[in-house]
Each structure stands twice: as C-alpha cells, then as structure tokens.
Design an enzyme around this catalytic site. Structure first.
Site, PDB file in Angstrom:
ATOM      1  N   GLU A  72      17.969  -6.628  -0.358  1.00 16.81           N
ATOM      2  CA  GLU A  72      16.527  -6.826  -0.477  1.00 16.81           C
ATOM      3  C   GLU A  72      15.539  -6.457  -1.441  1.00 16.81           C
ATOM      4  O   GLU A  72      16.075  -5.401  -2.355  1.00 16.81           O
ATOM      5  CB  GLU A  72      15.349  -6.035   0.722  1.00 16.81           C
TER       6      GLU A  72
ATOM      7  N   HIS B  87      16.046   1.722   3.643  1.00 15.00           N
ATOM      8  CA  HIS B  87      15.605   0.599   2.664  1.00 15.00           C
ATOM      9  C   HIS B  87      14.580   1.329   1.352  1.00 15.00           C
ATOM     10  O   HIS B  87      14.036   2.078   1.260  1.00 15.00           O
ATOM     11  CB  HIS B  87      14.200   0.229   4.054  1.00 15.00           C
TER      12      HIS B  87
ATOM     13  N   ASN C 178      12.729  -6.670  11.644  1.00 12.22           N
ATOM     14  CA  ASN C 178      11.608  -4.797  11.057  1.00 12.22           C
ATOM     15  C   ASN C 178      10.838  -4.782  11.241  1.00 12.22           C
ATOM     16  O   ASN C 178       9.489  -5.486  10.136  1.00 12.22           O
ATOM     17  CB  ASN C 178      12.481  -4.372   9.006  1.00 12.22           C
ATOM     18  N   TRP C 179      10.061  -4.303  12.193  1.00 10.58           N
ATOM     19  CA  TRP C 179       8.350  -4.014  12.937  1.00 10.58           C
ATOM     20  C   TRP C 179       7.697  -3.337  11.776  1.00 10.58           C
ATOM     21  O   TRP C 179       6.468  -3.644  12.237  1.00 10.58           O
ATOM     22  CB  TRP C 179       8.297  -3.998  13.891  1.00 10.58           C
ATOM     23  N   LYS C 180       8.587  -2.241  11.154  1.00 12.06           N
ATOM     24  CA  LYS C 180       7.638  -1.598  10.008  1.00 12.06           C
ATOM     25  C   LYS C 180       7.325  -0.770  11.234  1.00 12.06           C
ATOM     26  O   LYS C 180       7.197  -0.289  12.059  1.00 12.06           O
ATOM     27  CB  LYS C 180       7.085  -1.674   8.872  1.00 12.06           C
TER      28      LYS C 180
ATOM     29  N   GLY D  69       7.709  -7.936   1.172  1.00 11.25           N
ATOM     30  CA  GLY D  69       6.104  -8.266   1.266  1.00 11.25           C
ATOM     31  C   GLY D  69       5.216  -9.122   0.697  1.00 11.25           C
ATOM     32  O   GLY D  69       4.301  -9.289   0.500  1.00 11.25           O
TER      33      GLY D  69
ATOM     34  N   GLY E 263      10.894  -8.674   7.796  1.00 11.48           N
ATOM     35  CA  GLY E 263       9.871  -8.486   7.977  1.00 11.48           C
ATOM     36  C   GLY E 263       8.419  -8.780   8.619  1.00 11.48           C
ATOM     37  O   GLY E 263       8.576  -8.562   9.431  1.00 11.48           O
ATOM     38  N   GLY E 264       7.415  -9.340   7.613  1.00  6.32           N
ATOM     39  CA  GLY E 264       6.625  -9.647   7.571  1.00  6.32           C
ATOM     40  C   GLY E 264       5.561 -11.323   8.976  1.00  6.32           C
ATOM     41  O   GLY E 264       5.584 -11.029  10.115  1.00  6.32           O
TER      42      GLY E 264
ATOM     43  N   SER F 295      10.522 -11.566   2.149  1.00  2.18           N
ATOM     44  CA  SER F 295       9.903 -13.269   1.887  1.00  2.18           C
ATOM     45  C   SER F 295      10.722 -14.453   3.366  1.00  2.18           C
ATOM     46  O   SER F 295      10.676 -15.819   2.352  1.00  2.18           O
ATOM     47  CB  SER F 295       9.176 -12.931   0.929  1.00  2.18           C
TER      48      SER F 295
ATOM     49  N   GLU G 260      11.358   1.096   0.946  1.00  2.50           N
ATOM     50  CA  GLU G 260      10.247   1.513   1.093  1.00  2.50           C
ATOM     51  C   GLU G 260      10.460   3.549   1.769  1.00  2.50           C
ATOM     52  O   GLU G 260       9.862   3.995   1.388  1.00  2.50           O
ATOM     53  CB  GLU G 260       9.294   0.724   2.615  1.00  2.50           C
TER      54      GLU G 260
HETATM   55  P1  PGA Z   1       9.262  -9.077   3.670  1.00  3.25           P
HETATM   56  O1  PGA Z   1      11.038  -7.778   4.710  1.00  3.25           O
HETATM   57  O2  PGA Z   1       9.870 -10.030   5.165  1.00  3.25           O
HETATM   58  O3  PGA Z   1       7.868  -8.827   4.924  1.00  3.25           O
HETATM   59  O4  PGA Z   1       9.277  -9.066   3.149  1.00  3.25           O
HETATM   60  C1  PGA Z   1      11.365  -7.440   4.361  1.00  3.25           C
HETATM   61  C2  PGA Z   1      11.883  -6.295   4.453  1.00  3.25           C
HETATM   62  O5  PGA Z   1      11.413  -5.536   4.160  1.00  3.25           O
HETATM   63  O6  PGA Z   1      12.921  -5.686   5.577  1.00  3.25           O
END
Ligand code: PGA
Length: 257
Positions: A168, A96, A10-12, A174, A235-236, A214, A98
């Site tokens: 999640e 998600h 997930n490159w957000k 994050g 994500g990250g 994470s 977010e």
């Molecule tokens: P993260 O994000 O790996 O940076 O914790 C995961 C996500 O939001 O899908």
C-alpha cells in the site's frame, strides 16, 4: 499453482452498528466469482456480530484491523490476538500505515504483532508501502525491502505459508489516485522476487500480495489482472456495497492458474 483472489474491505473507523450490519448484509448478497474470497475488517466492537452474521457465507471471512503486540495481561484498552481467535475471527491487518503514523508502530512492534497473530492461528495481513518523498527519490524498493527485512523475513518457511502481504503506497491511500499499473506490477514483482530470494520460488509463488490504495470499480479490473497482484485491500470504496461488490466482480479478471 492456482491462487484464489482476495478482496478485503478495511472499514477503518467508520460506520455505526446499524450501518455496519446493513453493509455486511448487502455485501453477503453480492455474488463473487468462484475463485474469490471476501474479507471484511470492521472495527473491533462489531467483530463478534460480524462473525456470526456472515457465518453462513463460506466465501466471507472476518478480519480485525489490529491486535496487541502483547499476549495478554494488564494492558488497558488493548485487544489480544487470542481474543480475536476465540470469537472466530480468522485474519488481522498488521502494520497498516495509519497505525504506523498515528500510533507509533515501528517495524519491531509490527513484528511482535505478527507473531501474536501467528501463535493464535490468525492469518496476518501484513501491510508495507512507502511515503511520497521516498517514491520521489526513487528509494521505494529499498524502503519496502527494509520493512520486510524487519518483519516478514524473520519468519521461518512454515510461518510464511500463511501470511498475506498488502503493498500500500502511502501516497495512494485515501487520495483517490492509485499507483499506476506499471508501478504496482513493478513493486509486487519486486516483493515476490525478494521472498523468492529468501525462501525459494515455490514459497514466493504461494504468497498472496494484495494491492491497496484508492482501488475503486473504475480501476479494479486493470489492477486485479496484473500478474503479481493477488487481490485488493480496499478502504473508501468498501464503505458502499455497490462499489465494493463491483470490485469483487472485477476479480473475475484475476485468473492465474
Ligand atoms: P483506500 O484505503 O482504498 O481508501 O485508499 C486503502 C487502505 O488504507 O487499506
């Protein structure tokens, strides 16, 4: 039954176009274990190009990070599920945390989005997970169950066969601090049990439940070898080819035939 492993990126809202190209090309070079599928979820503006760019790599699929809850029409700035389908996109992340937090997405909206995805032959990657205070009050099972009750459990059996779930916990996204393996296995098992109670254990066994929050090369092997974990939503650590490919390689730990 054999389930393959899904490692999704997930490159957000990161990466310029040239950076996205470089990253996709580098990820295309990493050799996944035979049973692993890679899903890349770039921002909307790069989707078409990413579908084209990865077309010769059958183990890589492209996902959107969101879609509209409306079918089509006068909704300025929105992207409809049929548009995603029409450019060769196969998956879409729905709900998600977010999106729920910053864009006011309720379970009712998430459910509508999921329906639009299914109607257009996109596989939804439906996210669920509790905030920290809920976890501290030991209410995380009830919270996630409620999210699923308002979304997933409205689907019929046929619709459910092509859904990916992502658990999640919001406090792990994050933050650099993933949930513990005990916490992850407990929730994944709970989610699978809840699906089994609604739809029967055969369907529950076919469901993909990814863990997100994470995930990094250092913890990927232990997370991916958990019984009820079918992959990761990253994500990250998906923004660097080295760390993402290390997680892809760690999926060799996941063999549950
Ligand atoms: P993260 O994000 O790996 O940076 O914790 C995961 C996500 O939001 O899908």
């Amino acid at each position: 039954m054999k389930r393959y492993t899904i490692i999704a990126a997930n490159w957000k809202m990161h990466l310029r176009a040239d950076e996205a190209r470089q990253l996709a090309d580098a990820i295309a070079l990493c050799r996944p274990p035979e049973h692993t599928r890679i899903i890349l979820a770039p921002p909307f503006v790069y989707l078409y190009e990413m579908v084209q760019r990865t077309a010769s790599h059958p183990h890589i699929h492209i996902s959107a990070q969101n879609c509209s809850q409306f079918s089509q029409g006068a909704y300025t700035g929105e992207v409809a599920a049929f548009m995603l389908q029409s450019i060769g996109c196969k998956y879409v992340i729905i709900g998600h945390s977010e999106r729920r937090k910053y864009f006011g997405e309720t379970d009712a909206i998430v459910y509508e989005k999921m329906l639009r995805a299914i109607e257009n032959d996109l596989t939804p990657i439906l996210c669920c997970g509790e905030p920290l205070d809920v976890r501290q009050q030991n209410q995380h099972r009830e919270y996630v169950f409620h999210q699923l009750q308002n979304t997933l459990f409205h689907l019929d059996e046929r619709q459910l066969t092509d859904i990916i779930l992502a658990y999640e916990p919001i406090w792990a996204i994050g933050t650099g601090i993933a949930a513990s393996t005990e916490q992850i296995q407990e929730m994944h098992h709970f989610i699978r049990q809840s699906i089994a109670e609604h739809y029967g254990s055969a369907i529950a066994q076919q469901c993909y439940i990814l863990y997100g929050g994470s995930v990094k090369p250092q913890n990927a092997t232990e997370i991916l070898s958990l019984e009820d974990v079918d992959g990761a939503l990253v994500g990250g650590a998906s923004l660097q080819a080295d760390s993402f490919c290390a997680i892809v390689r760690a999926s060799a730990a996941h063999r549950k035939d």
